[in-house]
Design a protein around this motif. Structure first.
Motif, PDB file in Angstrom:
ATOM      1  N   SER A 170      60.937  90.667  80.553  1.00 46.24           N
ATOM      2  CA  SER A 170      61.920  91.193  81.156  1.00 46.24           C
ATOM      3  C   SER A 170      63.282  90.586  80.834  1.00 46.24           C
ATOM      4  N   ASN A 171      64.101  90.705  81.613  1.00 46.38           N
ATOM      5  CA  ASN A 171      65.473  89.867  81.584  1.00 46.38           C
ATOM      6  C   ASN A 171      64.892  88.423  81.672  1.00 46.38           C
ATOM      7  N   ASP A 172      64.004  87.936  82.299  1.00 50.71           N
ATOM      8  CA  ASP A 172      63.859  86.639  82.487  1.00 50.71           C
ATOM      9  C   ASP A 172      62.340  86.436  83.081  1.00 50.71           C
ATOM     10  N   ILE A 173      62.027  85.118  82.951  1.00 57.94           N
ATOM     11  CA  ILE A 173      60.585  84.778  83.558  1.00 57.94           C
ATOM     12  C   ILE A 173      60.922  84.110  84.945  1.00 57.94           C
ATOM     13  N   ASP A 174      60.714  84.936  86.115  1.00 57.53           N
ATOM     14  CA  ASP A 174      61.006  84.246  87.525  1.00 57.53           C
ATOM     15  C   ASP A 174      59.740  83.525  88.017  1.00 57.53           C
ATOM     16  N   LEU A 175      60.236  81.909  88.140  1.00 60.81           N
ATOM     17  CA  LEU A 175      58.917  81.354  88.527  1.00 60.81           C
ATOM     18  C   LEU A 175      59.296  80.576  90.026  1.00 60.81           C
ATOM     19  N   GLY A 176      58.168  80.701  90.819  1.00 62.07           N
ATOM     20  CA  GLY A 176      58.146  80.080  91.976  1.00 62.07           C
ATOM     21  C   GLY A 176      57.345  78.668  91.752  1.00 62.07           C
ATOM     22  N   ILE A 177      57.878  77.523  92.033  1.00 63.58           N
ATOM     23  CA  ILE A 177      56.997  76.265  91.791  1.00 63.58           C
ATOM     24  C   ILE A 177      57.328  75.311  93.058  1.00 63.58           C
ATOM     25  N   VAL A 178      56.369  74.747  93.407  1.00 66.88           N
ATOM     26  CA  VAL A 178      56.271  73.926  94.589  1.00 66.88           C
ATOM     27  C   VAL A 178      57.184  72.628  94.275  1.00 66.88           C
ATOM     28  N   LYS A 179      57.833  72.405  95.290  1.00 62.07           N
ATOM     29  CA  LYS A 179      59.015  71.255  95.046  1.00 62.07           C
ATOM     30  C   LYS A 179      58.475  69.817  94.475  1.00 62.07           C
ATOM     31  N   PHE A 220      71.656  74.979  80.902  1.00 67.42           N
ATOM     32  CA  PHE A 220      70.878  74.392  81.997  1.00 67.42           C
ATOM     33  C   PHE A 220      71.654  74.443  83.198  1.00 67.42           C
ATOM     34  N   ASN A 221      71.279  75.238  84.399  1.00 67.72           N
ATOM     35  CA  ASN A 221      72.315  75.560  85.380  1.00 67.72           C
ATOM     36  C   ASN A 221      71.285  75.069  86.621  1.00 67.72           C
ATOM     37  N   GLU A 222      72.029  74.354  87.503  1.00 63.19           N
ATOM     38  CA  GLU A 222      71.378  74.025  88.691  1.00 63.19           C
ATOM     39  C   GLU A 222      72.114  74.332  89.841  1.00 63.19           C
ATOM     40  N   LYS A 223      71.475  75.116  90.931  1.00 61.84           N
ATOM     41  CA  LYS A 223      72.046  75.513  92.241  1.00 61.84           C
ATOM     42  C   LYS A 223      71.164  74.985  93.144  1.00 61.84           C
ATOM     43  N   TYR A 224      71.465  75.064  94.427  1.00 64.20           N
ATOM     44  CA  TYR A 224      70.496  74.722  95.672  1.00 64.20           C
ATOM     45  C   TYR A 224      69.311  75.364  95.757  1.00 64.20           C
ATOM     46  N   ASN A 225      68.186  74.712  95.291  1.00 65.09           N
ATOM     47  CA  ASN A 225      66.925  75.106  95.202  1.00 65.09           C
ATOM     48  C   ASN A 225      66.580  76.018  94.088  1.00 65.09           C
ATOM     49  N   PHE A 226      67.312  76.066  93.138  1.00 70.74           N
ATOM     50  CA  PHE A 226      67.198  77.183  91.814  1.00 70.74           C
ATOM     51  C   PHE A 226      67.526  76.392  90.647  1.00 70.74           C
ATOM     52  N   LEU A 227      66.937  76.643  89.626  1.00 73.46           N
ATOM     53  CA  LEU A 227      67.327  76.047  88.268  1.00 73.46           C
ATOM     54  C   LEU A 227      67.521  77.229  87.259  1.00 73.46           C
ATOM     55  N   GLN A 228      67.892  77.367  86.476  1.00 69.19           N
ATOM     56  CA  GLN A 228      68.059  78.588  85.263  1.00 69.19           C
ATOM     57  C   GLN A 228      68.092  77.520  83.931  1.00 69.19           C
ATOM     58  N   LEU A 229      67.075  77.831  82.937  1.00 73.50           N
ATOM     59  CA  LEU A 229      67.033  77.386  82.078  1.00 73.50           C
ATOM     60  C   LEU A 229      66.997  78.448  80.842  1.00 73.50           C
ATOM     61  N   GLU A 266      62.457  76.854  96.614  1.00 73.76           N
ATOM     62  CA  GLU A 266      62.408  77.275  97.813  1.00 73.76           C
ATOM     63  C   GLU A 266      63.111  78.594  97.673  1.00 73.76           C
ATOM     64  N   LEU A 267      62.641  79.556  98.518  1.00 77.69           N
ATOM     65  CA  LEU A 267      63.130  80.858  98.592  1.00 77.69           C
ATOM     66  C   LEU A 267      64.078  81.161  99.723  1.00 77.69           C
ATOM     67  N   ASP A 268      65.401  81.008  99.240  1.00 76.07           N
ATOM     68  CA  ASP A 268      66.493  80.956 100.678  1.00 76.07           C
ATOM     69  C   ASP A 268      67.708  81.635 100.138  1.00 76.07           C
ATOM     70  N   TYR A 269      68.325  81.887 101.189  1.00 75.58           N
ATOM     71  CA  TYR A 269      69.647  82.866 101.162  1.00 75.58           C
ATOM     72  C   TYR A 269      70.609  81.788 102.010  1.00 75.58           C
ATOM     73  N   LYS A 270      71.596  81.116 100.977  1.00 71.68           N
ATOM     74  CA  LYS A 270      72.620  80.202 101.572  1.00 71.68           C
ATOM     75  C   LYS A 270      72.010  79.225 102.386  1.00 71.68           C
ATOM     76  N   GLY A 271      71.069  78.715 101.917  1.00 70.08           N
ATOM     77  CA  GLY A 271      70.465  77.498 102.315  1.00 70.08           C
ATOM     78  C   GLY A 271      69.156  77.838 103.331  1.00 70.08           C
ATOM     79  N   LEU A 272      69.138  79.039 103.748  1.00 68.50           N
ATOM     80  CA  LEU A 272      68.268  79.378 104.939  1.00 68.50           C
ATOM     81  C   LEU A 272      66.866  80.181 104.276  1.00 68.50           C
ATOM     82  N   ARG A 273      65.757  79.459 104.639  1.00 67.26           N
ATOM     83  CA  ARG A 273      64.348  80.172 103.734  1.00 67.26           C
ATOM     84  C   ARG A 273      64.177  81.457 104.437  1.00 67.26           C
ATOM     85  N   PHE A 274      64.160  82.466 103.441  1.00 66.48           N
ATOM     86  CA  PHE A 274      63.591  83.780 104.003  1.00 66.48           C
ATOM     87  C   PHE A 274      62.252  84.101 103.495  1.00 66.48           C
ATOM     88  N   ALA A 275      61.518  83.056 102.853  1.00 70.60           N
ATOM     89  CA  ALA A 275      60.066  83.324 102.575  1.00 70.60           C
ATOM     90  C   ALA A 275      59.539  81.759 102.466  1.00 70.60           C
TER      91      ALA A 275
END
Length: 448
Positions: free
Chosen positions: A46-55, A79-88, A106-115
């Protein structure tokens, strides 16, 4: 199960690249899941491949992705890197496929984990040899992320979630989300109207829950997030590209193609901007000249003259020329602020000509040398500059505005600026005498 995700078929190399990623992940026992949009992997995305990876597996997973890219003739172009997020973002060497890979540690919103990402990864299910999230986890994570990050849930996404809900038992108590949020999502999913989804209520509930749970830890997490956001916001994410050359060398044609018809530009960049010559923050100086507004028209000059003879016959005095250069220097300095902010967004900016034009035309031969120094050192330089060089006869056949003498002079002036290092680091001389499609392909190859 049918979904409303729009999938894009990959070429043979693209399929090999994606397949190699997951094969190496499985072989190296990397903790991962595909969070959504997995239905047609590895043949289409689809638009991208969304991966969750153990830190702890982030670095090794990146190594495996780079190896898979190299073995499949793909190269990393962003290559973009944000807090707990990478985009390649990768593209094939043949410029056929563009593949985005988003990675969450990590799955977070403004640094706070939601999952709890690690719990989701540990409870994966297998789909075509690829580890994916369980339907309940996929549903809750995707919906929560949409609401928290985007503030709204689009109509097409809501229809997709309702369809997925048919295969999920919402009464399962082993939720990956905080129970308060999980209960709220279960309630709003039962509604018939996507507009009733209250993202603001979800965000307030989310923050107050964390503040009550641990105020000190919440402040630390948010501070870390803020630091990474500032770091990301000031980093360059866009591209600034300039084309120079005499009239008829193909600058406008190539610029229009890249902005309007290039699949790669459309896929990689969210915004596209264009300007001709300068930013035009200030009005044209000719507006303020009451006498002889057309002093820069070509008929004032005999371009067949040699330079010294031309200077003698030139009707524009040194004072007038340098007033122009000083005035437009201020205009470009104002444009520096515009460039600073635009280049820090996901935007491609293309300029047909730039301030270099002042120093390749006979109009401005009487300028003070200090202006060349000021323009070079005070003004922003592009990421890529393409000198479209062609046979003067070809250029004149395309656009019969300049004499052969003037075309040769401008091309020689550009080459002189290149030798003197007055342009930018990434300067490429490209022949534009051949078919325009070949020239465009060379430009894309060098950019990506």
């Amino acid at each position: 199960m049918k979904t409303k995700y729009k999938f894009r078929e990959l070429s043979g190399e693209g399929k090999l690249f994606v397949n190699n990623i997951f094969s190496s992940f499985n072989q190296k026992k990397i903790g991962y899941v595909v969070l959504r949009g997995y239905e047609q992997l590895p043949n289409a995305i689809s638009n991208d491949i969304d991966l969750g990876i153990v830190k702890r597996d982030k670095n090794i997973s990146l190594d495996q992705i780079y190896k898979a890219a190299n073995n499949s003739n793909f190269k990393l172009i962003q290559f973009n890197e944000k807090y707990n997020f990478l985009q390649l973002i990768f593209t094939s060497n043949a410029i056929i496929d563009v593949i985005k890979i988003d990675i969450w540690t990590e799955l977070d919103y403004k640094g706070l984990r939601f999952a709890h990402l690690e719990k989701i990864i540990n409870n994966f299910i297998e789909y075509r040899g690829i580890k994916i999230a369980k339907p309940l986890h996929e549903l809750e994570v995707t919906l929560t992320k949409e609401l928290l990050h985007n503030g709204i849930l689009k109509k097409d996404k809501f229809s997709l979630f309702r369809e997925k809900l048919k295969n999920v038992d919402i009464n399962i108590t082993q939720s990956c989300l905080i129970s308060h949020i999980s209960n709220m999502i279960q309630e709003i999913l039962k509604t018939r109207s996507y507009q009733s989804l209250n993202s603001n209520k979800l965000i307030r509930l989310f923050f107050f829950f964390y503040l009550k749970k641990n105020v000190f830890n919440t402040i630390i997490l948010f501070s870390k997030y803020l630091f990474y956001q500032i770091k990301f916001s000031i980093s360059k994410k866009g591209k600034f590209i300039v084309f120079i050359g005499p009239d008829g060398s193909g600058k406008t044609t190539i610029s229009e193609y890249l902005l309007d018809k290039s699949f790669f530009i459309e896929t990689i960049y969210k915004k596209k901007k264009y300007f001709h010559g300068r930013y035009s923050f200030l009005p044209d100086l000719k507006v303020f000249l009451k006498r002889n507004n057309n002093i820069f028209k070509d008929e004032k000059y005999d371009f067949t003259l040699k330079i010294n003879d031309h200077l003698k016959k030139n009707k524009i005095g040194k004072l007038r020329t340098n007033i122009y250069l000083l005035y437009y220097l201020f205009d470009f300095l104002l444009g520096n602020f515009f460039l600073f902010f635009v280049r820090r967004t996901n935007t491609i900016l293309i300029a047909d000509r730039f301030w270099y034009d002042f120093f390749i035309q006979k109009y401005y031969l009487k300028h003070f040398k200090i202006f060349k120094f000021l323009y070079k050192n005070l003004l922003s330089k592009p990421d890529y500059l393409f000198f479209l060089k062609s046979n003067p006869e070809v250029i004149k056949s395309r656009k019969n505005e300049l004499s052969f003498e003037e075309i040769k002079y401008q091309q020689q002036s550009i080459e002189k600026l290149i030798i003197q290092n007055y342009l930018c680091e990434n300067v490429y001389i490209i022949s534009s005498s051949e078919e325009i499609e070949n020239t465009i392909k060379k430009v894309l190859d060098l950019i990506f």
